[in-house]
Design an enzyme around this catalytic site. Sequence first.
Site, short mmCIF file in Angstrom:
data_model
loop_
_atom_site.label_atom_id
_atom_site.label_comp_id
_atom_site.label_asym_id
_atom_site.label_seq_id
_atom_site.Cartn_x
_atom_site.Cartn_y
_atom_site.Cartn_z
CE LYS A 77 -6.94 2.81 4.16
NZ LYS A 77 -8.36 2.93 3.85
CB SER A 123 -11.98 -1.73 1.97
OG SER A 123 -10.62 -2.06 2.06
NE ARG A 162 -2.64 1.22 3.57
CZ ARG A 162 -3.43 1.03 4.63
NH1 ARG A 162 -4.66 0.59 4.45
NH2 ARG A 162 -3.00 1.25 5.84
#
Lengths: 209, 209
Positions: free
Chosen positions: B139, B110, B41
Amino acid sequence: MPLQSDYSLYLVTDRSLAGGRSIEEVVGAAVRGGVTCVQLREKECSAGEFVDLALRLKAVLVGTGVPLIINDRLDVALAAGADGVHLGQSDLPLHLAKKIAAGRLQIGISVSSVAEAVEAEAGGADCIGISPVFSTPTKTDTAAPLGLDGVRRIREAVKTPLVGIGGLNVSNAGQVISAGADGIAVVSAIVSALDPEKAARDLLREIGR
Amino acid sequence: MPLQSDYSLYLVTDRSLAGGRSIEEVVGAAVRGGVTCVQLREKECSAGEFVDLALRLKAVLVGTGVPLIINDRLDVALAAGADGVHLGQSDLPLHLAKKIAAGRLQIGISVSSVAEAVEAEAGGADCIGISPVFSTPTKTDTAAPLGLDGVRRIREAVKTPLVGIGGLNVSNAGQVISAGADGIAVVSAIVSALDPEKAARDLLREIGR
């Protein structure tokens, strides 16, 4: 996708410069004024929003013969059924982009030197963007301006269609074409114009001279 | 790509949390400790650098049977020959991603609700990330934590492999599995650990209980 695009007057979008107008409105007017190619450039949005914007521009361009090019994101270009993708030197490597696109997209490459232009042509780029020709406030991550002499040197080195970008407007568009470019690309000269249709028409006249 | 991946212990990378260690070093150690899936990521790098990083991780993972998943950028996943792509709700729409991937990539999604999970399963997602299970500092753009009850409700609604993410560590990993997840995903619990190999081993033990 069109087999051979007309890159004469190549509009690169930037929503932040459109003075609150929608991107569809500005692009629609610019195409009526004679823009021959449109690149959607969006650095600050999600891929989902990028696809949405691309589909909205595709709806504006349908039937006009003007191709839609997507900046950087080859996946967004494929998802939206765009005509091409434009890559910078730090984006996907050309040979991998060509493999993924598998003939479904035109691929343009930005270069800032003769060596990069030669490499892009050898790699099979469909269009080469010479960036920047002159200094520009629109993009801050660019190399030193190549000038008209840089355009001439790249023209001597490659046969691929060349589009100059960076600081271009009605006062210098004709010189860039005379130096050997097949077209000129602009952002603010059209996106920020009070009348994008007239701005495109005025630019096209300079290019045609 | 593996026909069916093992999502038991799913590592999501974040270079900024690695304390100056290379991503290859951290992932290599984590895989020795038992991580079964790795997602790269990267939100702040160019596509070219993203491909480079992916190829370096692929070299670390070769022969281990651990799949490499790329966050968001399907074009980078294809360019690097990764095993899959993981998409958020604002990334490429699943149906377009599936069309472009054409069976070459696993696709994870997600979700932060039962409705999104049901939609992801109906759209053919290969893996569903429940995000966030608990609150997380890693996050900041996430929905309200779903908690163990949210994991249970999603498990009742879908058969697709489920991976919980968000605030997970050795103290709660077992509970998330008991609530119905097939695996747990972590970032800082491994990436920031002084000993990523041991951190992975400890997490795997909790999951197996």
